[in-house]
Scaffold this motif. Sequence first.
Motif, PDB file in Angstrom:
ATOM      1  N   ALA A  63     100.465  81.254 -37.253  1.00  0.00           N
ATOM      2  CA  ALA A  63     100.934  80.198 -38.158  1.00  0.00           C
ATOM      3  C   ALA A  63     100.718  80.595 -39.606  1.00  0.00           C
ATOM      4  N   LEU A  64      99.581  81.213 -39.906  1.00  0.00           N
ATOM      5  CA  LEU A  64      99.294  81.628 -41.272  1.00  0.00           C
ATOM      6  C   LEU A  64     100.228  82.751 -41.717  1.00  0.00           C
ATOM      7  N   VAL A  65     100.546  83.640 -40.803  1.00  0.00           N
ATOM      8  CA  VAL A  65     101.509  84.702 -41.120  1.00  0.00           C
ATOM      9  C   VAL A  65     102.883  84.094 -41.398  1.00  0.00           C
ATOM     10  N   ASP A  66     103.264  83.079 -40.608  1.00  0.00           N
ATOM     11  CA  ASP A  66     104.544  82.403 -40.841  1.00  0.00           C
ATOM     12  C   ASP A  66     104.585  81.782 -42.233  1.00  0.00           C
ATOM     13  N   LEU A  67     103.512  81.098 -42.614  1.00  0.00           N
ATOM     14  CA  LEU A  67     103.466  80.448 -43.924  1.00  0.00           C
ATOM     15  C   LEU A  67     103.434  81.473 -45.050  1.00  0.00           C
ATOM     16  N   SER A  68     102.840  82.620 -44.790  1.00  0.00           N
ATOM     17  CA  SER A  68     102.862  83.703 -45.783  1.00  0.00           C
ATOM     18  C   SER A  68     104.278  84.211 -45.973  1.00  0.00           C
ATOM     19  N   ALA A  69     105.020  84.342 -44.858  1.00  0.00           N
ATOM     20  CA  ALA A  69     106.404  84.805 -44.935  1.00  0.00           C
ATOM     21  C   ALA A  69     107.285  83.806 -45.678  1.00  0.00           C
ATOM     22  N   GLN A  70     106.905  82.535 -45.643  1.00  0.00           N
ATOM     23  CA  GLN A  70     107.655  81.496 -46.353  1.00  0.00           C
ATOM     24  C   GLN A  70     107.243  81.381 -47.814  1.00  0.00           C
ATOM     25  N   GLY A  71     106.253  82.172 -48.224  1.00  0.00           N
ATOM     26  CA  GLY A  71     105.828  82.177 -49.612  1.00  0.00           C
ATOM     27  C   GLY A  71     104.816  81.115 -49.974  1.00  0.00           C
ATOM     28  N   LEU A  72     104.264  80.404 -48.978  1.00  0.00           N
ATOM     29  CA  LEU A  72     103.314  79.338 -49.272  1.00  0.00           C
ATOM     30  C   LEU A  72     101.874  79.839 -49.339  1.00  0.00           C
ATOM     31  N   LEU A  73     101.602  80.940 -48.653  1.00  0.00           N
ATOM     32  CA  LEU A  73     100.266  81.520 -48.641  1.00  0.00           C
ATOM     33  C   LEU A  73     100.333  82.982 -49.051  1.00  0.00           C
ATOM     34  N   ASP A  74      99.220  83.503 -49.543  1.00  0.00           N
ATOM     35  CA  ASP A  74      99.059  84.928 -49.804  1.00  0.00           C
ATOM     36  C   ASP A  74      98.042  85.473 -48.813  1.00  0.00           C
ATOM     37  N   ALA A  75      98.366  86.600 -48.210  1.00  0.00           N
ATOM     38  CA  ALA A  75      97.466  87.214 -47.235  1.00  0.00           C
ATOM     39  C   ALA A  75      96.658  88.310 -47.899  1.00  0.00           C
ATOM     40  N   ASP A  76      95.366  88.320 -47.624  1.00  0.00           N
ATOM     41  CA  ASP A  76      94.473  89.370 -48.102  1.00  0.00           C
ATOM     42  C   ASP A  76      93.818  89.983 -46.884  1.00  0.00           C
ATOM     43  N   GLN A  77      94.020  91.251 -46.684  1.00  0.00           N
ATOM     44  CA  GLN A  77      93.567  91.908 -45.460  1.00  0.00           C
ATOM     45  C   GLN A  77      92.073  91.740 -45.225  1.00  0.00           C
ATOM     46  N   HIS A  78      91.301  91.639 -46.296  1.00  0.00           N
ATOM     47  CA  HIS A  78      89.843  91.601 -46.152  1.00  0.00           C
ATOM     48  C   HIS A  78      89.255  90.201 -46.342  1.00  0.00           C
ATOM     49  N   ARG A  79      89.977  89.298 -47.026  1.00  0.00           N
ATOM     50  CA  ARG A  79      89.393  87.998 -47.358  1.00  0.00           C
ATOM     51  C   ARG A  79      90.100  86.840 -46.672  1.00  0.00           C
ATOM     52  N   GLY A  80      91.136  87.081 -45.917  1.00  0.00           N
ATOM     53  CA  GLY A  80      91.839  86.002 -45.230  1.00  0.00           C
ATOM     54  C   GLY A  80      93.112  85.594 -45.949  1.00  0.00           C
ATOM     55  N   PHE A  81      93.257  84.303 -46.210  1.00  0.00           N
ATOM     56  CA  PHE A  81      94.472  83.769 -46.823  1.00  0.00           C
ATOM     57  C   PHE A  81      94.103  82.847 -47.972  1.00  0.00           C
ATOM     58  N   ARG A  82      95.040  82.660 -48.893  1.00  0.00           N
ATOM     59  CA  ARG A  82      94.845  81.691 -49.968  1.00  0.00           C
ATOM     60  C   ARG A  82      96.187  81.041 -50.295  1.00  0.00           C
ATOM     61  N   VAL A  83      96.107  79.833 -50.817  1.00  0.00           N
ATOM     62  CA  VAL A  83      97.309  79.091 -51.182  1.00  0.00           C
ATOM     63  C   VAL A  83      97.952  79.761 -52.394  1.00  0.00           C
ATOM     64  N   HIS A  84      99.256  80.011 -52.288  1.00  0.00           N
ATOM     65  CA  HIS A  84      99.961  80.709 -53.364  1.00  0.00           C
ATOM     66  C   HIS A  84     100.031  79.834 -54.613  1.00  0.00           C
ATOM     67  N   GLU A  85      99.842  80.437 -55.757  1.00  0.00           N
ATOM     68  CA  GLU A  85      99.950  79.739 -57.039  1.00  0.00           C
ATOM     69  C   GLU A  85     101.299  80.066 -57.673  1.00  0.00           C
TER      70      GLU A  85
END
Length: 232
Positions: free
Chosen positions: A57-79
Amino acid sequence: MPGTGGTGAVTRSTLRQQIADALRDEVLAGRLQPGQEFTVKEIAEQYGVSATPVREALVDLSAQGLLDADQHRGFRVHEYSPADFRGMIEARSLVTDGMFHNLIEGDGMKRADDPRVLAALAGVRRRGEEAQRAAVAGDLNILIGYDLRFWRELSALFGNAYLADFLHRLRVQSWVCTVQHLRRVDDLRGYLWSGHTELVDALARRDPRAAHAIVTEYNAHSLALIERLAAE
């Protein structure tokens, strides 16, 4: 999302979508703030599910531009920046101008004077009425839900599922961008666009100039508002 952990009745793909929808709503509601970080483990524990559908689900939201993925720290809400919002508006305009042209000048089911399209527009108008009431009242949460549904149903009349899906994603991104600023305003009455029914009426009477003017005014209003709030 009660009962999603270990029931066996919910498939992984369904669970994945439920989690993605829930997190998207958290972002739109402002409960997940821009730049806020979290891990797959934290979300899995929050919803009481395994890590796999959460990660998907987080990968899906990253693909939609809503989240940023960080390989070492997880995910964060896109600004999003006002420049991002300007780009979204330009992209939205390209889609809606083509959509309105086809509804008015197209053939068959695409035409706005087709009885089936007119009946569908009546349903879209009802959604627009609810969106307008929420906008006038300054109820952002209700407005977002009805606005997304309004544009989804309107774009479905165009007959191109790919463009309809693209426009929906753009509108979700637009709302994610705007709520980052609108949530700071205590009273939103008078701030929010409420021209939904005017737009449907222009399409129903096959007036592309009026429809274009309404959306152009809407975009200008939204962009000016976000740029002003960002500057503050």
